[in-house]
Scaffold this motif. Structure first.
Motif, mmCIF file in Angstrom:
data_model
loop_
_atom_site.group_PDB
_atom_site.id
_atom_site.type_symbol
_atom_site.label_atom_id
_atom_site.label_comp_id
_atom_site.label_asym_id
_atom_site.label_seq_id
_atom_site.Cartn_x
_atom_site.Cartn_y
_atom_site.Cartn_z
ATOM 1 N N SER A 92 0.839 -1.208 0.000
ATOM 2 C CA SER A 92 0.000 0.000 0.000
ATOM 3 C C SER A 92 0.869 1.252 0.000
ATOM 4 C CB SER A 92 -0.919 0.015 1.218
ATOM 5 O OG SER A 92 -1.760 -1.097 1.214
ATOM 6 N N PHE A 93 1.919 1.228 0.818
ATOM 7 C CA PHE A 93 2.852 2.361 0.865
ATOM 8 C C PHE A 93 3.483 2.599 -0.505
ATOM 9 C CE2 PHE A 93 7.421 3.340 1.214
ATOM 10 C CZ PHE A 93 7.336 4.658 1.640
ATOM 11 N N ARG A 94 3.966 1.522 -1.126
ATOM 12 C CA ARG A 94 4.620 1.667 -2.427
ATOM 13 C C ARG A 94 3.634 2.168 -3.488
ATOM 14 N NH1 ARG A 94 8.283 -2.952 -4.693
ATOM 15 N NH2 ARG A 94 9.957 -1.752 -3.743
ATOM 16 N N ASP A 95 2.415 1.656 -3.482
ATOM 17 C CA ASP A 95 1.415 2.128 -4.445
ATOM 18 C C ASP A 95 1.134 3.617 -4.245
ATOM 19 O OD1 ASP A 95 1.212 -0.309 -5.703
ATOM 20 O OD2 ASP A 95 -0.689 -0.872 -4.746
ATOM 21 N N TRP A 96 1.018 4.040 -2.998
ATOM 22 C CA TRP A 96 0.797 5.456 -2.692
ATOM 23 C C TRP A 96 1.963 6.293 -3.229
ATOM 24 C CZ3 TRP A 96 3.845 8.458 0.654
ATOM 25 C CH2 TRP A 96 3.347 9.736 0.937
ATOM 26 N N LEU A 97 3.169 5.802 -3.041
ATOM 27 C CA LEU A 97 4.360 6.507 -3.511
ATOM 28 C C LEU A 97 4.376 6.604 -5.039
ATOM 29 C CD1 LEU A 97 6.917 7.851 -2.452
ATOM 30 C CD2 LEU A 97 8.008 5.604 -2.407
ATOM 31 N N LYS A 98 3.991 5.536 -5.717
ATOM 32 C CA LYS A 98 3.927 5.551 -7.188
ATOM 33 C C LYS A 98 2.884 6.548 -7.671
ATOM 34 C CE LYS A 98 4.958 0.628 -7.719
ATOM 35 N NZ LYS A 98 4.334 -0.615 -8.184
ATOM 36 N N VAL A 99 1.729 6.563 -7.013
ATOM 37 C CA VAL A 99 0.673 7.515 -7.401
ATOM 38 C C VAL A 99 1.179 8.939 -7.198
ATOM 39 C CG1 VAL A 99 -1.630 8.386 -6.829
ATOM 40 C CG2 VAL A 99 -1.246 5.924 -7.011
ATOM 41 N N GLY A 100 1.806 9.200 -6.063
ATOM 42 C CA GLY A 100 2.336 10.534 -5.792
ATOM 43 C C GLY A 100 3.381 10.965 -6.796
ATOM 44 N N ALA A 101 4.125 10.005 -7.308
ATOM 45 C CA ALA A 101 5.168 10.295 -8.303
ATOM 46 C C ALA A 101 4.605 10.374 -9.718
ATOM 47 C CB ALA A 101 6.256 9.230 -8.237
ATOM 48 N N GLY A 102 3.323 10.033 -9.866
ATOM 49 C CA GLY A 102 2.715 10.062 -11.199
ATOM 50 C C GLY A 102 3.051 8.862 -12.048
ATOM 51 N N HIS A 103 3.543 7.805 -11.437
ATOM 52 C CA HIS A 103 3.889 6.584 -12.181
ATOM 53 C C HIS A 103 2.646 5.689 -12.236
ATOM 54 C CE1 HIS A 103 6.493 3.690 -14.009
ATOM 55 N NE2 HIS A 103 6.234 2.786 -13.083
ATOM 56 N N VAL A 104 1.657 6.148 -13.001
ATOM 57 C CA VAL A 104 0.338 5.519 -13.037
ATOM 58 C C VAL A 104 -0.237 5.541 -14.447
ATOM 59 C CG1 VAL A 104 -0.209 6.216 -10.671
ATOM 60 C CG2 VAL A 104 -0.867 7.694 -12.565
ATOM 61 N N GLU A 105 -1.280 4.764 -14.618
ATOM 62 C CA GLU A 105 -2.169 4.881 -15.763
ATOM 63 C C GLU A 105 -3.516 5.283 -15.203
ATOM 64 O OE1 GLU A 105 -2.177 1.970 -18.939
ATOM 65 O OE2 GLU A 105 -0.421 1.050 -17.997
ATOM 66 N N PHE A 107 -7.619 5.292 -15.409
ATOM 67 C CA PHE A 107 -8.731 4.497 -15.924
ATOM 68 C C PHE A 107 -10.049 5.065 -15.421
ATOM 69 C CE2 PHE A 107 -5.206 1.441 -15.908
ATOM 70 C CZ PHE A 107 -5.286 0.987 -17.219
ATOM 71 N N PRO A 108 -11.125 4.792 -16.160
ATOM 72 C CA PRO A 108 -12.441 5.215 -15.669
ATOM 73 C C PRO A 108 -12.737 4.519 -14.345
ATOM 74 C CG PRO A 108 -12.561 4.503 -17.955
ATOM 75 C CD PRO A 108 -11.192 4.154 -17.466
ATOM 76 N N GLY A 109 -13.203 5.291 -13.395
ATOM 77 C CA GLY A 109 -13.534 4.740 -12.087
ATOM 78 C C GLY A 109 -14.941 4.166 -12.055
ATOM 79 N N PRO A 110 -15.282 3.485 -10.986
ATOM 80 C CA PRO A 110 -16.584 2.831 -10.892
ATOM 81 C C PRO A 110 -17.754 3.812 -10.793
ATOM 82 C CG PRO A 110 -15.364 2.582 -8.843
ATOM 83 C CD PRO A 110 -14.443 3.218 -9.836
ATOM 84 N N LYS A 111 -17.473 5.062 -10.432
ATOM 85 C CA LYS A 111 -18.547 6.037 -10.277
ATOM 86 C C LYS A 111 -18.443 7.172 -11.292
ATOM 87 C CE LYS A 111 -19.141 4.989 -5.446
ATOM 88 N NZ LYS A 111 -19.114 5.481 -4.076
ATOM 89 N N GLY A 112 -17.700 6.957 -12.370
ATOM 90 C CA GLY A 112 -17.636 7.942 -13.435
ATOM 91 C C GLY A 112 -16.401 8.810 -13.467
ATOM 92 N N GLY A 113 -15.680 8.916 -12.372
ATOM 93 C CA GLY A 113 -14.445 9.701 -12.382
ATOM 94 C C GLY A 113 -13.305 8.873 -12.958
ATOM 95 N N VAL A 114 -12.103 9.347 -12.771
ATOM 96 C CA VAL A 114 -10.932 8.576 -13.193
ATOM 97 C C VAL A 114 -10.131 8.200 -11.957
ATOM 98 C CG1 VAL A 114 -10.758 9.547 -15.509
ATOM 99 C CG2 VAL A 114 -9.580 10.663 -13.634
ATOM 100 N N ILE A 115 -9.469 7.054 -12.031
ATOM 101 C CA ILE A 115 -8.660 6.592 -10.909
ATOM 102 C C ILE A 115 -7.252 6.258 -11.403
ATOM 103 C CG2 ILE A 115 -10.600 5.719 -9.547
ATOM 104 C CD1 ILE A 115 -9.790 2.883 -10.536
ATOM 105 N N PRO A 116 -6.257 6.524 -10.560
ATOM 106 C CA PRO A 116 -4.886 6.154 -10.924
ATOM 107 C C PRO A 116 -4.621 4.702 -10.558
ATOM 108 C CG PRO A 116 -4.882 7.351 -8.861
ATOM 109 C CD PRO A 116 -6.316 7.293 -9.320
ATOM 110 N N VAL A 117 -4.021 3.986 -11.480
ATOM 111 C CA VAL A 117 -3.601 2.611 -11.212
ATOM 112 C C VAL A 117 -2.080 2.592 -11.331
ATOM 113 C CG1 VAL A 117 -3.733 0.208 -11.971
ATOM 114 C CG2 VAL A 117 -5.772 1.672 -12.076
ATOM 115 N N PRO A 118 -1.385 2.294 -10.224
ATOM 116 C CA PRO A 118 0.077 2.345 -10.237
ATOM 117 C C PRO A 118 0.682 1.383 -11.259
ATOM 118 C CG PRO A 118 -0.749 2.173 -7.991
ATOM 119 C CD PRO A 118 -1.914 1.941 -8.903
#
Length: 176
Positions: A92-105, A107-118
Motif C-alpha cells: 500500500s505504501f509503495r502504491d501510494w508513492l507511485k501515485v504521488g510520483a505520477g507513475h500511473v495509468e 482508468f475510468p472509475g466505478p462512479k464515473g471519475g478517473v482513478i490512478p492505477v500504479p
C-alpha cells in the motif's frame, strides 16, 4: 522496457549507396555480441530495409538497471516505510508513492471519475533510465507537505516534518 514502433515511409526504394552507407554506420558503431548476436542484428536490419511503405515493425528493448542504484532505491523505500506512521502494508505504501510520483495509468472509475492505477517498477517492466526518472519523481513527491503530513500525521509542525524528511533523504544522498 522500451517499445518503439517504426513505420516505413513512402519515399521510394532506398538507393543501394544509401543502404550500404547505413549498414556501414550501423554495423560499424554497434554490433551484436558474439556470432549469434551478430546474425540477429543483421537480420533485424535486413528486415527493416525490406519493409514496404506503410508496414510497421515494433522493437522491444531492455536496458538492465544499475544494481547499486536499484538497491539504494529499494533500501530507501524500505527505510521510509519503517519510519512512517500511516501505512501498515508495504505494498500500500509503495502504491501510494507511485501515485504521488505520477507513475500511473488513468482508468475510468466505478462512479464515473478517473482513478490512478500504479504502474510496475519491476526489472522486467522498467529499464534503468525510466526507473531513475521514477525515483526523481518519488523524491520530489516526498518533499511535498502533503506527503510529509500523510507519512507523519503525529508531527503537527510542518517545519519539523520537512526537516525529518530532508534528514531522511540526505541519508540516501538525496539533497534538496
Amino acid at each position: 522496457m522500451a517499445r518503439i514502433e517504426l513505420v516505413r515511409m513512402d519515399m521510394g526504394p532506398i538507393p543501394a549507396a544509401d543502404a550500404e552507407a547505413a549498414r556501414r554506420v550501423i554495423f560499424g558503431a554497434v554490433d551484436g555480441l558474439g556470432e549469434k548476436g551478430k546474425r540477429q542484428w543483421r537480420r533485424l536490419w535486413a528486415s527493416i530495409f525490406r519493409l514496404e511503405p506503410g508496414e510497421i515493425v515494433e522493437i522491444v528493448s531492455h536496458k538492465a538497471r544499475s544494481g547499486p542504484f536499484h538497491r539504494r532505491h529499494m533500501a530507501m523505500e524500505q527505510a521510509l516505510f519503517e519510519a512512517q506512521e500511516r501505512f501498515e502494508q508495504f505494498r500500500s505504501f509503495r502504491d501510494w508513492l507511485k501515485v504521488g510520483a505520477g507513475h500511473v495509468e488513468w482508468f475510468p472509475g466505478p462512479k464515473g471519475g478517473v482513478i490512478p492505477v500504479p504502474n510496475s517498477i519491476s526489472y522486467a517492466e522498467l529499464e534503468d533510465n525510466d526507473m531513475r526518472e521514477v525515483h526523481v519523481q518519488m523524491v520530489r513527491f516526498l518533499r511535498t507537505e502533503h506527503a510529509q503530513r500523510t507519512l507523519w500525521p503525529g508531527i503537527k509542525d510542518p517545519v519539523k516534518r520537512a526537516d525529518a524528511m530532508n534528514a531522511f533523504l540526505m541519508g540516501f544522498d538525496e539533497w534538496a
